[in-house]
Design a protein around this motif. Structure first.
Motif, PDB file in Angstrom:
ATOM      1  N   PHE A  41     -45.486  -1.350  58.581  1.00  0.00           N
ATOM      2  CA  PHE A  41     -46.747  -0.856  58.353  1.00  0.00           C
ATOM      3  C   PHE A  41     -47.576  -1.073  59.597  1.00  0.00           C
ATOM      4  O   PHE A  41     -47.769  -2.893  59.568  1.00  0.00           O
ATOM      5  N   TYR A  43     -58.037  -7.971  50.323  1.00  0.00           N
ATOM      6  CA  TYR A  43     -58.093  -6.553  51.453  1.00  0.00           C
ATOM      7  C   TYR A  43     -58.911  -6.880  52.742  1.00  0.00           C
ATOM      8  O   TYR A  43     -60.574  -6.183  52.611  1.00  0.00           O
ATOM      9  N   GLU A  45     -59.015  -4.436  55.608  1.00  0.00           N
ATOM     10  CA  GLU A  45     -59.301  -3.755  55.662  1.00  0.00           C
ATOM     11  C   GLU A  45     -60.936  -2.685  54.921  1.00  0.00           C
ATOM     12  O   GLU A  45     -60.906  -1.410  54.681  1.00  0.00           O
ATOM     13  N   TRP A  46     -61.207  -3.367  53.675  1.00  0.00           N
ATOM     14  CA  TRP A  46     -61.579  -2.875  52.432  1.00  0.00           C
ATOM     15  C   TRP A  46     -63.180  -2.923  52.922  1.00  0.00           C
ATOM     16  O   TRP A  46     -64.054  -3.019  51.236  1.00  0.00           O
ATOM     17  N   HIS A  82     -58.303   5.376  58.490  1.00  0.00           N
ATOM     18  CA  HIS A  82     -57.963   4.263  56.722  1.00  0.00           C
ATOM     19  C   HIS A  82     -59.015   4.510  56.327  1.00  0.00           C
ATOM     20  O   HIS A  82     -59.307   5.797  56.266  1.00  0.00           O
ATOM     21  N   HIS A  83     -60.107   4.512  55.123  1.00  0.00           N
ATOM     22  CA  HIS A  83     -60.591   4.692  53.836  1.00  0.00           C
ATOM     23  C   HIS A  83     -62.059   4.281  54.510  1.00  0.00           C
ATOM     24  O   HIS A  83     -63.324   5.350  53.920  1.00  0.00           O
ATOM     25  N   TYR A 126     -49.657   6.742  58.222  1.00  0.00           N
ATOM     26  CA  TYR A 126     -50.295   6.486  57.121  1.00  0.00           C
ATOM     27  C   TYR A 126     -51.956   7.271  57.281  1.00  0.00           C
ATOM     28  O   TYR A 126     -52.132   7.378  58.479  1.00  0.00           O
ATOM     29  N   PHE A 161     -47.270   9.161  55.126  1.00  0.00           N
ATOM     30  CA  PHE A 161     -47.821   7.997  53.817  1.00  0.00           C
ATOM     31  C   PHE A 161     -48.573   8.514  53.421  1.00  0.00           C
ATOM     32  O   PHE A 161     -49.922   7.776  54.216  1.00  0.00           O
ATOM     33  N   ASP A 182     -52.614   7.778  51.384  1.00  0.00           N
ATOM     34  CA  ASP A 182     -52.927   6.856  50.537  1.00  0.00           C
ATOM     35  C   ASP A 182     -54.149   7.237  49.550  1.00  0.00           C
ATOM     36  O   ASP A 182     -54.992   7.971  49.460  1.00  0.00           O
ATOM     37  N   ILE A 183     -53.997   6.704  48.542  1.00  0.00           N
ATOM     38  CA  ILE A 183     -54.580   6.862  47.222  1.00  0.00           C
ATOM     39  C   ILE A 183     -54.159   8.868  46.203  1.00  0.00           C
ATOM     40  O   ILE A 183     -54.271   8.569  45.258  1.00  0.00           O
ATOM     41  N   GLU A 200     -46.770  -1.397  45.959  1.00  0.00           N
ATOM     42  CA  GLU A 200     -47.016  -2.225  47.097  1.00  0.00           C
ATOM     43  C   GLU A 200     -47.411  -3.140  46.215  1.00  0.00           C
ATOM     44  O   GLU A 200     -47.959  -4.260  45.079  1.00  0.00           O
ATOM     45  N   ASN A 216     -44.555  -1.896  49.608  1.00  0.00           N
ATOM     46  CA  ASN A 216     -44.991  -2.081  50.826  1.00  0.00           C
ATOM     47  C   ASN A 216     -46.267  -3.534  50.974  1.00  0.00           C
ATOM     48  O   ASN A 216     -46.159  -3.217  49.843  1.00  0.00           O
ATOM     49  N   PHE A 267     -54.111  -6.192  54.353  1.00  0.00           N
ATOM     50  CA  PHE A 267     -52.719  -5.598  55.225  1.00  0.00           C
ATOM     51  C   PHE A 267     -53.600  -5.237  57.389  1.00  0.00           C
ATOM     52  O   PHE A 267     -53.119  -6.105  57.789  1.00  0.00           O
TER      53      PHE A 267
HETATM   54  C1  GLC Z   1     -53.644   1.136  49.461  1.00  0.00           C
HETATM   55  C2  GLC Z   1     -55.095  -0.145  49.958  1.00  0.00           C
HETATM   56  C3  GLC Z   1     -55.310   0.472  51.033  1.00  0.00           C
HETATM   57  C4  GLC Z   1     -53.623  -0.053  52.098  1.00  0.00           C
HETATM   58  C5  GLC Z   1     -52.300   0.729  50.822  1.00  0.00           C
HETATM   59  C6  GLC Z   1     -51.199   0.438  51.325  1.00  0.00           C
HETATM   60  O1  GLC Z   1     -54.145   1.477  48.499  1.00  0.00           O
HETATM   61  O2  GLC Z   1     -56.249   0.773  49.981  1.00  0.00           O
HETATM   62  O3  GLC Z   1     -56.010  -0.049  52.366  1.00  0.00           O
HETATM   63  O4  GLC Z   1     -53.699   0.429  52.677  1.00  0.00           O
HETATM   64  O5  GLC Z   1     -52.934   0.751  49.965  1.00  0.00           O
HETATM   65  O6  GLC Z   1     -49.957   0.861  50.587  1.00  0.00           O
END
Ligand code: GLC
Length: 437
Positions: free
Chosen positions: A26, A58, A60-61, A121-122, A165, A215, A217-218, A263, A279, A286
């Motif tokens: 990933f 995280y 990425e958040w 991503h988000h 993703y 993949f 997400d959410i 996760e 993952n 991540f």
């Molecule tokens: C989650 C998170 C995210 C990450 C992901 C990986 O939902 O929000 O930051 O990308 O899962 O599985």
């Protein structure tokens, strides 16, 4: 809701390549890799939502965490970046050392069979020229490259499969919702316009890169959970027609999926059968988190424990790397991948295409896990010196026992247990094969 969808019509047996692959990579890379900051408080699934979000490990958040009043991330952002608008990081992200070929070769060496980068991503920033994103993507700003094109070609040239993703559930750039701060249940956009926007993105990803995994997400915007144009059923139909070997994960908020995901320590209930994938990052994040050190990272022993435990139970591991903004994979992440590759070179036969070994019990002390192919079982043992463990006498031919590097094994049998003098030079986890009776 308009036309109820009969999701059963998508039922199919998942293309076999996926479960046979057992190990993928990933990649989380984005504008968040510039600040590269989060508090390494622990693994998802081990903290309450109230403690998780204000201290989110995280990286990425980041765009969410800095908006939580009083959070350490908000203070950090003020002190180090003067409270700058998040999108400044897109322009500061230069990817100047990005070498997709070197990445792909590292992943192939590690033994990965497929690679899945984030495409949006988000934070809503697209890593390709996604329709409707204007200039808010990496082709027009920051790296000034179609990163998805670069990664997909390099990965395929190295002989690996390619997936994407995509965050359909959250996109912080198109809503004014308050930050997520205390609940794992997330408020998200679901209207017609956003549904069509996501639909066009994923169709474009399918047309341009033919991903063999999507993949999501959410969740997926609720407006699309109906039949008709721009709907999720129409998207699934389009995908399976264009990429018959493709699979979709289980994060669309609808009954259909080709495989389930867990996760870190979240959603572990999916790991009890069928096709599934866990993952996690090498550390607690991540996206690259510069706060993390070796103490937060999996070393080779922990990584092998995790991988082999998953494979012995019939799952896949999707292990994440978080490159720096310049495009380098941090040395500690590279190191563990190279060590895994050294181990795989000798032992991957006990990973790919295997299934759980019925009748062979795992144990914690000594640490033993089992995998099997037709007519053969593999004991994965972390131990050195004289090691006794259970191997049912009726099931195996003792004289067939061999390390996977071909060296023979001296074993002493005592009822349903055997004792082996494990040679330390066979690596961090020894694998011994037995022919079945
Ligand atoms: C989650 C998170 C995210 C990450 C992901 C990986 O939902 O929000 O930051 O990308 O899962 O599985």
């Amino acid at each position: 809701m308009a036309d109820a969808v009969k999701w059963e019509r998508f039922e199919r047996s998942a293309p076999e390549w996926f479960a046979n692959a057992r190990f993928g990579i990933f990649i989380h890379w984005g504008a968040y890799s510039v600040p590269a900051w989060g508090e390494p408080v622990g693994e998802l699934g081990t903290l309450d939502a109230k403690d998780w979000f204000p201290h989110n490990p995280y990286a990425e958040w980041y765009f969410n965490t800095i908006r939580i009043e009083g959070s350490p991330a908000q203070k950090h952002h003020q002190q180090v970046h003067g409270g700058a608008p998040y999108d400044d990081f897109l322009d500061q992200w230069k990817a100047e050392k990005f070498d997709p070929k070197a990445w792909a070769e590292l992943f192939a060496y590690a033994g990965a069979q497929y690679v899945i980068p984030t495409t949006k991503h988000h934070d809503g920033i697209a890593l390709w020229q996604a329709p409707g994103t204007g200039t808010r993507n990496t082709v027009n700003r920051g790296p000034k490259r179609d990163l998805i094109a670069d990664i997909s070609s390099a990965v395929r040239a190295a002989g690996l499969r390619f997936g994407v993703y995509y965050s359909g559930g959250l996109d912080w750039s198109i809503t004014d919702l308050p930050p997520h701060s205390a609940e794992y249940e997330l408020e998200r956009p679901s209207d017609a316009a956003y549904s069509m926007y996501c639909y066009e993105h994923v169709v474009d990803l399918i047309d341009k890169y033919k991903p063999e995994v999507i993949f999501n997400d959410i969740n997926w915007p609720d407006f699309s959970k109906r039949e008709g144009e721009y709907s999720l059923p129409a998207l699934f139909d389009y995908y399976y027609e264009k990429v018959p070997t493709g699979l979709v994960n289980d994060r669309w908020g609808v009954p259909h999926s080709d495989y389930k995901t867990s996760e870190y320590k979240m959603n572990l209930h999916v790991e009890d059968g069928g096709v599934w994938e866990n993952n996690r990052g090498v550390g607690y994040s991540f996206g690259y988190n510069q706060v993390e050190t070796a103490e937060h990272y999996l070393d080779i022993s922990k990584l092998l424990h995790h991988l082999l435990d998953i494979v012995s139970r019939g799952g896949n591991l999707l292990l994440n790397v978080g490159p720096t903004a310049s495009g380098e994979i941090p040395e500690l992440q590279q190191k563990v991948l190279r060590q895994l590759g050294d181990w795989m070179k000798v032992n991957s036969r006990a990973i790919y295409g295997t299934h759980p070994a019925e009748g062979f019990a795992p144990s914690e002390s000594p640490w033993v896990r089992w995998t099997a192919v037709d007519g053969e079982v593999f004991a994965h043992i972390e131990s050195a010196g004289a090691t006794k463990f259970a191997v049912p006498a009726k099931l195996v031919k003792d004289a067939s026992a061999k390390y996977l590097n071909g060296e023979s094994v001296d074993l002493k049998r005592d009822g349903d247990s055997i004792t082996i003098d494990i040679k330390p030079q066979v690596g961090p986890v020894a694998v011994i094969s037995f022919q079945l009776n």
